[in-house]
Write a protein that holds these residues in place. Structure first.
Motif, short mmCIF file in Angstrom:
data_model
loop_
_atom_site.label_atom_id
_atom_site.label_comp_id
_atom_site.label_asym_id
_atom_site.label_seq_id
_atom_site.Cartn_x
_atom_site.Cartn_y
_atom_site.Cartn_z
N THR A 43 40.25 43.75 -26.24
CA THR A 43 40.96 44.31 -27.74
C THR A 43 41.13 42.86 -27.96
N PRO A 44 40.76 42.70 -29.76
CA PRO A 44 41.23 41.32 -30.70
C PRO A 44 42.80 40.91 -30.28
N VAL A 45 43.00 39.67 -30.33
CA VAL A 45 44.50 38.80 -30.52
C VAL A 45 45.02 38.65 -31.45
N TRP A 46 46.37 39.03 -31.95
CA TRP A 46 46.14 38.33 -33.31
C TRP A 46 47.86 37.66 -32.50
N ARG A 47 48.54 36.39 -33.72
CA ARG A 47 49.72 35.95 -33.93
C ARG A 47 50.58 36.50 -35.07
N VAL A 48 51.85 37.08 -34.61
CA VAL A 48 53.03 37.49 -35.71
C VAL A 48 53.35 36.14 -36.42
N PRO A 49 53.20 35.89 -37.18
CA PRO A 49 54.22 34.60 -38.22
C PRO A 49 55.18 34.64 -38.48
N GLY A 50 56.17 33.65 -37.90
CA GLY A 50 57.22 33.64 -37.46
C GLY A 50 57.63 33.63 -35.63
N GLU A 51 56.88 34.63 -35.04
CA GLU A 51 57.24 34.60 -33.89
C GLU A 51 56.42 34.39 -33.12
N PRO A 52 57.12 33.81 -31.69
CA PRO A 52 55.94 32.82 -30.67
C PRO A 52 55.31 34.27 -29.98
N GLY A 53 54.59 33.56 -29.41
CA GLY A 53 53.46 34.13 -28.36
C GLY A 53 51.88 35.17 -30.12
N VAL A 54 51.47 35.34 -28.63
CA VAL A 54 50.53 36.76 -29.16
C VAL A 54 50.38 37.59 -28.45
N ARG A 55 49.92 38.44 -29.48
CA ARG A 55 49.58 40.18 -28.80
C ARG A 55 48.01 40.80 -29.23
N ALA A 56 48.45 41.96 -28.23
CA ALA A 56 46.91 42.87 -28.60
C ALA A 56 47.68 44.23 -28.35
N ARG A 57 46.70 44.78 -28.37
CA ARG A 57 46.70 46.51 -28.37
C ARG A 57 46.13 47.25 -27.47
N VAL A 58 45.81 48.02 -26.53
CA VAL A 58 44.97 48.19 -25.63
C VAL A 58 45.52 49.75 -26.00
N TYR A 59 44.25 50.42 -26.11
CA TYR A 59 44.58 52.01 -25.82
C TYR A 59 43.76 52.23 -24.24
N ALA A 60 44.84 53.79 -23.85
CA ALA A 60 44.06 53.24 -22.33
C ALA A 60 44.20 55.44 -21.59
N ASP A 61 43.65 55.19 -20.74
CA ASP A 61 43.56 57.19 -20.64
C ASP A 61 43.63 57.36 -18.79
N VAL A 62 44.79 57.40 -18.70
CA VAL A 62 45.14 57.07 -17.34
C VAL A 62 44.93 58.36 -16.51
N ARG A 63 44.48 58.94 -16.85
CA ARG A 63 43.61 60.45 -16.03
C ARG A 63 42.31 59.93 -15.87
N ARG A 64 41.89 58.77 -16.08
CA ARG A 64 40.46 58.07 -15.72
C ARG A 64 40.88 56.97 -14.58
N PRO A 65 39.81 57.09 -14.11
CA PRO A 65 40.07 55.64 -13.03
C PRO A 65 39.09 54.48 -14.18
N GLY A 66 39.43 53.47 -13.98
CA GLY A 66 38.22 52.28 -14.81
C GLY A 66 37.71 51.30 -14.25
N THR A 67 37.13 50.71 -13.84
CA THR A 67 35.70 49.51 -13.02
C THR A 67 35.97 49.41 -12.12
N ALA A 68 35.64 49.32 -11.04
CA ALA A 68 36.65 49.52 -9.33
C ALA A 68 35.74 47.98 -9.87
N ARG A 69 36.26 46.27 -8.94
CA ARG A 69 35.27 45.73 -8.57
C ARG A 69 35.18 45.37 -7.98
#
Length: 69
Positions: A43-69
């Motif tokens: 998802t998009p990454v953003w910065r909060v003015p005046g705060e260090p680093g970057v942030r992102a938000r992810v939505y997940a369904d922990v009942r379903r497996p992801g893509t296997a490597r």
């Protein structure tokens, strides 16, 4: 940033806010999460003015497996 109630309307649905020092780290975490669970992907990454680093938000369904490597 508001959390959309539809995104967490059922057990097993989660919203994960990720914070890190740099964009590469946040993207690496999001990629790892999508291998474990069904997620909203990179998802998009953003910065909060005046705060260090970057942030992102992810939505997940922990009942379903992801893509296997």
């Amino acid at each position: 940033m508001e959390i959309d109630e539809q995104r967490i309307a059922e057990p097993g649905l989660v919203v994960l806010d990720v914070a890190a020092a740099d964009e590469d780290t946040v993207r690496a975490v999001m990629e790892g999460l999508q291998h474990t669970w069904a997620t909203s992907g990179i998802t998009p990454v953003w910065r909060v003015p005046g705060e260090p680093g970057v942030r992102a938000r992810v939505y997940a369904d922990v009942r379903r497996p992801g893509t296997a490597r």
